[in-house]
Design a protein around this motif. Sequence first.
Motif, PDB file in Angstrom:
ATOM      1  N   GLN A 263       6.268  -2.601 -10.220  1.00  0.00           N
ATOM      2  CA  GLN A 263       6.205  -1.385  -9.288  1.00  0.00           C
ATOM      3  C   GLN A 263       6.366  -1.610  -7.706  1.00  0.00           C
ATOM      4  O   GLN A 263       6.364  -0.772  -7.236  1.00  0.00           O
ATOM      5  CB  GLN A 263       4.757  -0.669  -9.655  1.00  0.00           C
ATOM      6  CG  GLN A 263       4.838  -0.574 -11.438  1.00  0.00           C
ATOM      7  CD  GLN A 263       3.956  -1.553 -12.102  1.00  0.00           C
ATOM      8  OE1 GLN A 263       4.285  -2.686 -11.700  1.00  0.00           O
ATOM      9  NE2 GLN A 263       3.111  -1.137 -13.168  1.00  0.00           N
ATOM     10  N   ASN A 266       9.543  -1.466  -4.418  1.00  0.00           N
ATOM     11  CA  ASN A 266      10.141  -0.407  -3.520  1.00  0.00           C
ATOM     12  C   ASN A 266       9.289   0.000  -2.344  1.00  0.00           C
ATOM     13  O   ASN A 266       9.358   0.836  -1.566  1.00  0.00           O
ATOM     14  CB  ASN A 266      10.423   0.806  -4.257  1.00  0.00           C
ATOM     15  CG  ASN A 266      11.652   0.886  -5.398  1.00  0.00           C
ATOM     16  OD1 ASN A 266      12.637   0.424  -4.934  1.00  0.00           O
ATOM     17  ND2 ASN A 266      11.337   1.176  -6.605  1.00  0.00           N
ATOM     18  N   TYR A 359      20.237  -5.459 -12.465  1.00  0.00           N
ATOM     19  CA  TYR A 359      20.844  -4.366 -12.911  1.00  0.00           C
ATOM     20  C   TYR A 359      22.367  -4.531 -13.609  1.00  0.00           C
ATOM     21  O   TYR A 359      22.671  -4.393 -14.710  1.00  0.00           O
ATOM     22  CB  TYR A 359      20.965  -3.352 -11.856  1.00  0.00           C
ATOM     23  CG  TYR A 359      21.530  -2.134 -12.479  1.00  0.00           C
ATOM     24  CD1 TYR A 359      20.874  -1.061 -13.007  1.00  0.00           C
ATOM     25  CD2 TYR A 359      22.833  -1.821 -12.307  1.00  0.00           C
ATOM     26  CE1 TYR A 359      21.438   0.071 -13.387  1.00  0.00           C
ATOM     27  CE2 TYR A 359      23.588  -0.608 -12.868  1.00  0.00           C
ATOM     28  CZ  TYR A 359      22.679   0.335 -13.261  1.00  0.00           C
ATOM     29  OH  TYR A 359      23.317   1.318 -13.767  1.00  0.00           O
ATOM     30  N   VAL A 365      18.067   0.741 -15.826  1.00  0.00           N
ATOM     31  CA  VAL A 365      16.955   0.706 -15.027  1.00  0.00           C
ATOM     32  C   VAL A 365      15.704   0.736 -16.050  1.00  0.00           C
ATOM     33  O   VAL A 365      15.536   1.673 -16.550  1.00  0.00           O
ATOM     34  CB  VAL A 365      17.069   2.151 -14.164  1.00  0.00           C
ATOM     35  CG1 VAL A 365      15.432   1.967 -13.264  1.00  0.00           C
ATOM     36  CG2 VAL A 365      18.006   1.986 -13.097  1.00  0.00           C
ATOM     37  N   SER A 367      11.555  -0.548 -16.422  1.00  0.00           N
ATOM     38  CA  SER A 367      10.209  -1.349 -16.104  1.00  0.00           C
ATOM     39  C   SER A 367      10.613  -2.852 -16.501  1.00  0.00           C
ATOM     40  O   SER A 367      10.700  -2.987 -17.654  1.00  0.00           O
ATOM     41  CB  SER A 367       8.984  -0.773 -16.708  1.00  0.00           C
ATOM     42  OG  SER A 367       7.755  -1.413 -16.372  1.00  0.00           O
ATOM     43  N   ASN A 371      15.388  -3.667  -9.993  1.00  0.00           N
ATOM     44  CA  ASN A 371      16.251  -2.810  -9.939  1.00  0.00           C
ATOM     45  C   ASN A 371      16.670  -2.303  -8.316  1.00  0.00           C
ATOM     46  O   ASN A 371      17.536  -1.323  -8.239  1.00  0.00           O
ATOM     47  CB  ASN A 371      16.094  -1.507 -10.519  1.00  0.00           C
ATOM     48  CG  ASN A 371      15.590  -1.467 -12.043  1.00  0.00           C
ATOM     49  OD1 ASN A 371      16.293  -2.099 -12.681  1.00  0.00           O
ATOM     50  ND2 ASN A 371      14.242  -1.274 -12.260  1.00  0.00           N
ATOM     51  N   ASN A 372      15.872  -2.747  -7.418  1.00  0.00           N
ATOM     52  CA  ASN A 372      16.095  -2.132  -5.924  1.00  0.00           C
ATOM     53  C   ASN A 372      17.491  -2.526  -5.462  1.00  0.00           C
ATOM     54  O   ASN A 372      17.889  -3.817  -5.444  1.00  0.00           O
ATOM     55  CB  ASN A 372      14.896  -2.880  -5.069  1.00  0.00           C
ATOM     56  CG  ASN A 372      14.890  -2.141  -3.785  1.00  0.00           C
ATOM     57  OD1 ASN A 372      15.930  -1.518  -3.422  1.00  0.00           O
ATOM     58  ND2 ASN A 372      13.654  -2.353  -3.354  1.00  0.00           N
ATOM     59  N   PRO A 555      22.151   7.805  -6.319  1.00  0.00           N
ATOM     60  CA  PRO A 555      21.263   6.921  -6.752  1.00  0.00           C
ATOM     61  C   PRO A 555      21.909   6.486  -8.327  1.00  0.00           C
ATOM     62  O   PRO A 555      21.420   5.366  -8.919  1.00  0.00           O
ATOM     63  CB  PRO A 555      20.057   7.805  -7.313  1.00  0.00           C
ATOM     64  CG  PRO A 555      20.476   8.985  -7.168  1.00  0.00           C
ATOM     65  CD  PRO A 555      21.606   9.133  -6.278  1.00  0.00           C
ATOM     66  N   TYR A 559      19.356   7.674 -12.922  1.00  0.00           N
ATOM     67  CA  TYR A 559      18.296   8.515 -12.400  1.00  0.00           C
ATOM     68  C   TYR A 559      18.635  10.192 -12.446  1.00  0.00           C
ATOM     69  O   TYR A 559      17.858  10.906 -12.745  1.00  0.00           O
ATOM     70  CB  TYR A 559      18.236   8.108 -10.822  1.00  0.00           C
ATOM     71  CG  TYR A 559      17.374   6.841 -10.517  1.00  0.00           C
ATOM     72  CD1 TYR A 559      16.128   6.676 -10.573  1.00  0.00           C
ATOM     73  CD2 TYR A 559      18.154   5.701 -10.438  1.00  0.00           C
ATOM     74  CE1 TYR A 559      15.631   5.451 -10.587  1.00  0.00           C
ATOM     75  CE2 TYR A 559      17.647   4.486 -10.197  1.00  0.00           C
ATOM     76  CZ  TYR A 559      16.092   4.277 -10.223  1.00  0.00           C
ATOM     77  OH  TYR A 559      15.574   3.352  -9.996  1.00  0.00           O
ATOM     78  N   THR A 565      15.412  10.171  -8.460  1.00  0.00           N
ATOM     79  CA  THR A 565      16.128   9.051  -7.749  1.00  0.00           C
ATOM     80  C   THR A 565      15.297   7.919  -7.261  1.00  0.00           C
ATOM     81  O   THR A 565      14.174   7.966  -7.463  1.00  0.00           O
ATOM     82  CB  THR A 565      16.282  10.011  -6.288  1.00  0.00           C
ATOM     83  OG1 THR A 565      17.066   9.389  -5.348  1.00  0.00           O
ATOM     84  CG2 THR A 565      14.807  10.455  -5.738  1.00  0.00           C
ATOM     85  N   ASP A 566      15.947   6.937  -6.937  1.00  0.00           N
ATOM     86  CA  ASP A 566      15.351   5.952  -6.314  1.00  0.00           C
ATOM     87  C   ASP A 566      15.481   5.754  -4.738  1.00  0.00           C
ATOM     88  O   ASP A 566      15.301   4.744  -3.952  1.00  0.00           O
ATOM     89  CB  ASP A 566      15.823   4.488  -6.913  1.00  0.00           C
ATOM     90  CG  ASP A 566      17.188   4.226  -6.607  1.00  0.00           C
ATOM     91  OD1 ASP A 566      18.035   5.233  -5.932  1.00  0.00           O
ATOM     92  OD2 ASP A 566      17.691   2.903  -6.659  1.00  0.00           O
ATOM     93  N   THR A 568      15.069   5.844  -0.661  1.00  0.00           N
ATOM     94  CA  THR A 568      14.226   5.419   0.305  1.00  0.00           C
ATOM     95  C   THR A 568      13.579   6.454   1.151  1.00  0.00           C
ATOM     96  O   THR A 568      14.272   7.242   1.330  1.00  0.00           O
ATOM     97  CB  THR A 568      14.819   4.120   0.897  1.00  0.00           C
ATOM     98  OG1 THR A 568      15.739   4.831   1.820  1.00  0.00           O
ATOM     99  CG2 THR A 568      15.212   3.015   0.237  1.00  0.00           C
TER     100      THR A 568
END
Length: 610
Positions: A263, A266, A359, A365, A367, A371-372, A555, A559, A565-566, A568
């Motif tokens: 987690q 990000n 990825y 995506v 856990s 994935n970042n 994204p 998502y 969304t991821d 920033t």
Amino acid sequence: MAISDDGAGARAATPLDEEFFASVVAAADLRAAALLADSSVDADADAGTAHLPHRTLAGRIKLLVACVVTDRSRFHRSTDALALALRTTDHLTAQQGTTGLFVGGDNVNSPPDSAFSLNDLADADALLALESPVTDQASRLRMRLKEIADPAKPALLAGGIHTPNHRWEISAALARFHRSWPDPELRTRAEEWLAEGIDIDPSGFYSERSPNYAAYVSNPALLVLGDVFGLPELHDLVERNLSLTLELIRPDGSVETVQSRRQDQNGAYPLAPYLLPFRRFAIERNRPDFAWAATEAVRDGIADPETVLADILLHPIITAVLPEPAAPLPTRNSFASRVSLASDVSPERTLVVFGGSDYPAFRAVRSGLANNPTFARLFTGAVVLDSVRLSRDFFGLGPFRADTVEVIESTTAVDGTADATEYRLSETVGASYFQPMRADKRSADGVYALTDEGRFAASMAFDERDTDTVTLATAVSITPTPTGADLQFTFDGPDVAWAIELTFRPGGRLDGVRSLDDNDGHLVDGTGSYRIGDAAIRFGPGNGSSVDSPPVYRPGQDYTFLGGTDATAGRHVYITGRSPGSYVLHLDAERLDPAESSPEDSNTMKADAS
């Protein structure tokens, strides 16, 4: 106070770091005072406490006990503190199910989640064992702790896990139980987990690559396992991770997370949770570089005082005077090949390059995966370019994520004065169009198997059809410069829109860009800059503007089909274009004359009026 050998690596008659010890006790006392004030003033405090998570309750018990057994604490042998600890054990007992595990949380009947609390309770018991003479309250509290531990023991001996670090958290609980309530079965079960091998690579990354889980789970677990069972080789692995962590410390005091599979991938992660092992190994293994890190870890105060105070009481060597700290060299670079993470540091800036995303291998995506899509970061002074990303308008397949970094060493730099290193990141993505079903595969009723083709699922039996595939190959070559980096983007494939996104940490002034809103901008031509005080990062050149190349971040369908969304957080600048072709982005860190710094350096933007 002199520190005597406690059987856990302490040295005899080692001088005490009075300032450090006092700061830990003061932080713990402050927290204990707040708990006692709440319980004495609010008649409903106990009722509210009863509904707290079991980990919070166990942590409170450890805190109160640590203060009670510390002769420098204002709560030393406090009957009120012991009474509150006893009442808290009642609330904890009420949360213990028939399996001996604690209820609550999204992981149901979870041995590892309960192990976090059981570890704290076993430490509280070990602390009470130090108390002399033993009071009736302390004796009663130890009995209550054992009454919680006894029904939990079978679950620890038989229970399973579902993340890599859980193995070591459960093993640590087995070790602590064995320390307080010896039983050879506990050691046998811990050895069964340890026989799998510790999931750490040669660079020092645990398999989850997470600073959070290294600091709070794997490192402390391996330390206690090494202490209780006499396994110094486990301490060697912790030292390896700490040596790596030195290279991950950024100028803002955070620890790099972009490579993480958990987690924390990000966001920024503080150095403070690494305090105890850095300090312990600085002393035990005479590591001046670790002494520097330990000093940095307390710059903003003592985090988690209940854990820190308990540990220094159980391992007094941690309170010894540190060796003279030695800061890292101002010019250095490192590369962790299995994680594809590079760090290049000069006096002017710190550059981070990442190409180790999971990825491309999983096309999902999840856990537990990295994935970042951030592949570069740049620090100078107070200015932080938190993220460089690249998104493409290509079948909803999301932003560029490289799974490897190729390191190209050059014997002669562009200016002929020094060696140069180039980091090459690449990714090829594709999407298919499917042909009619062959005659021998057709179904008379038009019903075909529900299959997943990578982007979506349908009753189309995709795996039985011929395909026409459209591919887009993207490469990003990053060459560090003394003040920044040059990034060359190369696109090979169909005509699609792309957008480079630069995300700056808030608090600065953005110049030279076309305003999109109060926060974000589009660099159309020339060079833009972002500055805070006397530090700035310049970027460019712009690459034009057109309606078919919008300045947006995409994204990807993983998502967007869920409305997520991821993206920033921060201030964004976009540079846009279309493939195929190439583009070169120059990033340069600058230090300005203080007289040039502007009082407007707070979320302001001077926009290009074009």
